[in-house]
Design a protein around this motif. Structure first.
Motif, mmCIF file in Angstrom:
data_model
loop_
_atom_site.group_PDB
_atom_site.id
_atom_site.type_symbol
_atom_site.label_atom_id
_atom_site.label_comp_id
_atom_site.label_asym_id
_atom_site.label_seq_id
_atom_site.Cartn_x
_atom_site.Cartn_y
_atom_site.Cartn_z
ATOM 1 N N TYR A 274 -32.686 19.080 10.094
ATOM 2 C CA TYR A 274 -32.901 20.080 9.038
ATOM 3 C C TYR A 274 -32.566 19.601 7.624
ATOM 4 C CZ TYR A 274 -32.906 23.019 13.194
ATOM 5 O OH TYR A 274 -33.168 23.544 14.435
ATOM 6 N N ARG A 275 -32.117 18.396 7.464
ATOM 7 C CA ARG A 275 -31.869 17.827 6.147
ATOM 8 C C ARG A 275 -31.892 16.307 6.254
ATOM 9 N NH1 ARG A 275 -27.879 19.949 3.307
ATOM 10 N NH2 ARG A 275 -27.251 21.706 4.613
ATOM 11 N N LEU A 276 -32.098 15.642 5.142
ATOM 12 C CA LEU A 276 -32.173 14.187 5.131
ATOM 13 C C LEU A 276 -30.807 13.601 4.810
ATOM 14 C CD1 LEU A 276 -33.939 11.682 5.347
ATOM 15 C CD2 LEU A 276 -34.553 11.956 2.944
ATOM 16 N N ILE A 277 -30.334 12.706 5.679
ATOM 17 C CA ILE A 277 -29.050 12.046 5.497
ATOM 18 C C ILE A 277 -29.219 10.559 5.804
ATOM 19 C CG2 ILE A 277 -27.656 14.083 6.045
ATOM 20 C CD1 ILE A 277 -27.349 13.001 8.871
ATOM 21 N N GLU A 278 -28.236 9.782 5.433
ATOM 22 C CA GLU A 278 -28.267 8.361 5.764
ATOM 23 C C GLU A 278 -28.126 8.171 7.271
ATOM 24 O OE1 GLU A 278 -26.280 5.434 2.977
ATOM 25 O OE2 GLU A 278 -25.222 7.269 2.404
ATOM 26 N N GLY A 279 -28.826 7.181 7.795
ATOM 27 C CA GLY A 279 -28.703 6.849 9.210
ATOM 28 C C GLY A 279 -29.341 7.840 10.146
ATOM 29 N N ILE A 280 -30.214 8.688 9.646
ATOM 30 C CA ILE A 280 -30.795 9.753 10.468
ATOM 31 C C ILE A 280 -31.655 9.205 11.606
ATOM 32 C CG2 ILE A 280 -32.822 10.013 8.997
ATOM 33 C CD1 ILE A 280 -32.700 13.016 9.505
ATOM 34 N N CYS A 281 -32.233 8.019 11.405
ATOM 35 C CA CYS A 281 -33.124 7.441 12.421
ATOM 36 C C CYS A 281 -32.558 6.152 13.006
ATOM 37 C CB CYS A 281 -34.497 7.157 11.825
ATOM 38 S SG CYS A 281 -35.269 8.555 11.005
ATOM 39 N N GLU A 282 -31.290 5.941 12.868
ATOM 40 C CA GLU A 282 -30.680 4.669 13.265
ATOM 41 C C GLU A 282 -30.926 4.352 14.746
ATOM 42 O OE1 GLU A 282 -26.359 2.356 13.049
ATOM 43 O OE2 GLU A 282 -26.539 4.457 12.430
ATOM 44 N N GLY A 283 -31.501 3.187 15.000
ATOM 45 C CA GLY A 283 -31.709 2.713 16.360
ATOM 46 C C GLY A 283 -32.946 3.244 17.052
ATOM 47 N N MET A 284 -33.579 4.293 16.494
ATOM 48 C CA MET A 284 -34.711 4.912 17.188
ATOM 49 C C MET A 284 -35.931 4.006 17.220
ATOM 50 S SD MET A 284 -34.610 8.923 16.096
ATOM 51 C CE MET A 284 -33.141 9.922 16.390
ATOM 52 N N GLY A 285 -36.135 3.217 16.157
ATOM 53 C CA GLY A 285 -37.296 2.337 16.117
ATOM 54 C C GLY A 285 -37.242 1.275 17.188
ATOM 55 N N ILE A 286 -36.083 0.628 17.332
ATOM 56 C CA ILE A 286 -35.925 -0.402 18.362
ATOM 57 C C ILE A 286 -36.024 0.207 19.750
ATOM 58 C CG2 ILE A 286 -34.333 -2.085 19.345
ATOM 59 C CD1 ILE A 286 -35.564 -2.959 16.722
ATOM 60 N N THR A 287 -35.406 1.380 19.924
ATOM 61 C CA THR A 287 -35.482 2.038 21.231
ATOM 62 C C THR A 287 -36.920 2.420 21.555
ATOM 63 O OG1 THR A 287 -33.267 2.931 20.861
ATOM 64 C CG2 THR A 287 -34.532 3.879 22.660
ATOM 65 N N GLY A 288 -37.678 2.835 20.536
ATOM 66 C CA GLY A 288 -39.088 3.151 20.746
ATOM 67 C C GLY A 288 -39.876 1.941 21.205
ATOM 68 N N MET A 289 -39.526 0.768 20.673
ATOM 69 C CA MET A 289 -40.172 -0.468 21.109
ATOM 70 C C MET A 289 -39.828 -0.751 22.572
ATOM 71 S SD MET A 289 -39.568 -4.363 19.833
ATOM 72 C CE MET A 289 -38.041 -4.378 20.776
ATOM 73 N N VAL A 290 -38.555 -0.533 22.938
ATOM 74 C CA VAL A 290 -38.137 -0.730 24.323
ATOM 75 C C VAL A 290 -38.874 0.238 25.248
ATOM 76 C CG1 VAL A 290 -36.175 -0.590 25.913
ATOM 77 C CG2 VAL A 290 -35.872 -1.593 23.641
ATOM 78 N N VAL A 291 -39.070 1.476 24.780
ATOM 79 C CA VAL A 291 -39.801 2.476 25.555
ATOM 80 C C VAL A 291 -41.223 1.998 25.845
ATOM 81 C CG1 VAL A 291 -40.937 4.728 25.321
ATOM 82 C CG2 VAL A 291 -38.480 4.517 24.902
ATOM 83 N N ALA A 292 -41.893 1.468 24.809
ATOM 84 C CA ALA A 292 -43.261 0.966 25.002
ATOM 85 C C ALA A 292 -43.277 -0.206 25.967
ATOM 86 C CB ALA A 292 -43.858 0.559 23.656
ATOM 87 N N LEU A 293 -42.256 -1.049 25.889
ATOM 88 C CA LEU A 293 -42.175 -2.217 26.768
ATOM 89 C C LEU A 293 -41.946 -1.795 28.213
ATOM 90 C CD1 LEU A 293 -42.052 -5.349 26.866
ATOM 91 C CD2 LEU A 293 -39.582 -5.159 26.564
ATOM 92 N N ILE A 294 -40.962 -0.927 28.427
ATOM 93 C CA ILE A 294 -40.665 -0.459 29.784
ATOM 94 C C ILE A 294 -41.815 0.380 30.334
ATOM 95 C CG2 ILE A 294 -39.107 0.984 31.161
ATOM 96 C CD1 ILE A 294 -36.858 0.192 29.322
ATOM 97 N N GLY A 295 -42.452 1.158 29.467
ATOM 98 C CA GLY A 295 -43.555 2.017 29.898
ATOM 99 C C GLY A 295 -44.861 1.291 30.111
ATOM 100 N N CYS A 296 -44.882 -0.032 29.891
ATOM 101 C CA CYS A 296 -46.075 -0.864 30.143
ATOM 102 C C CYS A 296 -47.286 -0.408 29.334
ATOM 103 C CB CYS A 296 -46.438 -0.862 31.624
ATOM 104 S SG CYS A 296 -45.074 -1.241 32.731
ATOM 105 N N LEU A 297 -47.058 0.234 28.184
ATOM 106 C CA LEU A 297 -48.119 0.747 27.323
ATOM 107 C C LEU A 297 -48.975 1.795 28.027
ATOM 108 C CD1 LEU A 297 -49.332 -2.562 25.609
ATOM 109 C CD2 LEU A 297 -47.422 -1.076 24.983
ATOM 110 N N ASN A 298 -48.467 2.327 29.113
ATOM 111 C CA ASN A 298 -49.169 3.359 29.880
ATOM 112 C C ASN A 298 -48.719 4.741 29.402
ATOM 113 O OD1 ASN A 298 -49.026 5.327 32.382
ATOM 114 N ND2 ASN A 298 -50.692 3.894 32.776
ATOM 115 N N PRO A 299 -49.624 5.706 29.217
ATOM 116 C CA PRO A 299 -49.235 7.033 28.714
ATOM 117 C C PRO A 299 -48.108 7.689 29.511
ATOM 118 C CG PRO A 299 -51.608 6.811 28.688
ATOM 119 C CD PRO A 299 -51.087 5.586 29.375
#
Length: 362
Positions: A274-299
């Motif tokens: 509900y508001r913008l603060i520092e570190g709001i997205c910390e680690g989510m980008g890398i974890t999202g990459m891991v998700v795509a890797l583990i998920g084999c690019l399958n929906p």
């Protein structure tokens, strides 16, 4: 109607996905076994630790709500990473793209224009977040496609730029008037995403995330653009020979990656923070990459991997409180899983090259 080439590509993708799924499951099992050894070394019961980390979050209303809350941005970022990977690009800039997406969303929500729209400002905020992220990702795609820059380096550096940009803004230009903490003004109650489960932080952004997965599946499987994107990712030379503009598709792949990551940031603003603060997205980008890797690019794999990663994160604190095992075990497990998957992929590449060389000699 699908062409014969599209059908062959689908069969190849299915076989490759099943093989990769086997490697991923093996990597997860091995990671859990190694994690159990680590837990035993510190004098704790591995079964008890894994119960609180893996099983317990799914058996309580609050825990299940947290899993949904944490899985939502991972699914959306994972879709963006998958689009980039399908197009032959590697996107490590999900975090930075999420940051600028949160900026776009908060600018709409706290502006006089957004406040005049009431609940409709959510739509404009989500579009603004996606647009900001698409521009951020598109810059990296443009540099790769037309100047040969390494998108890994460009996206990583853009993460730092986005992080410092947000830090500057919340300490000054968009800092809440009269406030003492470095944060933006709060999103009006009318412009927040409704809750999905009462008493938890889970919100209807889950349906947005699932819609993103549906878009990814449909575009990649049933559109000419998706088919061309897949061909570009698998064999740029063949795509170019067939008349595809490889540079254009690589650029668009990164635009899509950034757009979905920016949308994830906007959803996080309207649904959780509900508001913008520092570190709001910390680690989510890398974890999202891991998700795509583990998920084999399958929906479906993307959704399952997101839920798994979110479950581990949600159960980490409960594990530490109840069994005394530090939450860092989750980071260790994630790292081991990724390491084993990368080793498996490397062995596959080496094996394919050796087989190709053997075929030429014969």
């Amino acid at each position: 109607m699908k062409t014969e080439g599209s059908r062959r590509l689908d069969r190849t993708d299915l076989i490759s996905t099943l093989r990769t799924l086997g490697l991923v499951l093996t990597a997860i099992v091995l990671a859990l076994l190694i994690g159990a050894i680590f837990v035993s070394f510190v004098g704790k019961n591995p079964l008890e630790a894994y119960y609180y980390m893996i099983v317990r979050p799914y058996t309580t209303k609050l825990g299940f709500g947290e899993i949904i809350t944490k899985a939502i941005p991972l699914i959306i970022v994972g879709v963006g990473v998958a689009f980039a990977a399908v197009g032959g690009c590697n996107n490590l800039g999900g975090e930075g793209q999420m940051y600028v997406g949160t900026l776009g969303a908060i600018l709409v929500a706290t502006s006089s224009f957004g406040q005049s729209l009431g609940a409709f400002s959510i739509l404009f905020g989500l579009l603004a977040g996606a647009l900001f992220g698409a521009i951020w990702g598109g810059f990296a795609g443009f540099m790769k496609a037309y100047y040969g820059s390494n998108e890994l380096i460009v996206t990583i550096m853009l993460n730092y730029v986005a992080l410092q940009l947000i830090a500057y803004l919340v300490h000054g230009p968009i800092m809440e008037q009269g406030g003492v903490n470095p944060q933006s003004a709060e999103v009006p109650a009318v412009a927040r995403l409704p809750k999905l489960i009462s008493g938890t932080r889970a919100h209807v952004g889950l349906f947005i995330a699932l819609a993103c997965v549906a878009v990814y599946w449909f575009v990649c499987r049933y559109t000419q653009f998706g088919y061309n994107l897949r061909v570009v990712g698998k064999s740029p030379k063949a795509a170019q020979y067939a008349g595809c503009n490889v540079k254009r598709y690589r650029f668009l792949a990164m635009v899509l990656a950034g757009g979905f990551a920016g949308l994830a940031g906007a959803v996080e603003i309207y649904g959780v923070q509900y508001r913008l603060i520092e570190g709001i997205c910390e680690g989510m980008g890398i974890t999202g990459m891991v998700v795509a890797l583990i998920g084999c690019l399958n929906p479906l794999g993307l959704v399952a991997a997101s839920v798994m990663m979110a479950g581990l994160d949600a159960g980490a604190e409960k594990m530490q409180i109840s069994s005394g095992v530090p939450v860092t075990l989750v980071d260790i497990l994630q790292g081991i899983i990724v390491l084993f998957i990368l080793i498996s992929f490397s062995l596959k590449v080496v094996g394919a090259r050796q087989k190709k060389r053997g075929g030429k000699k014969a």
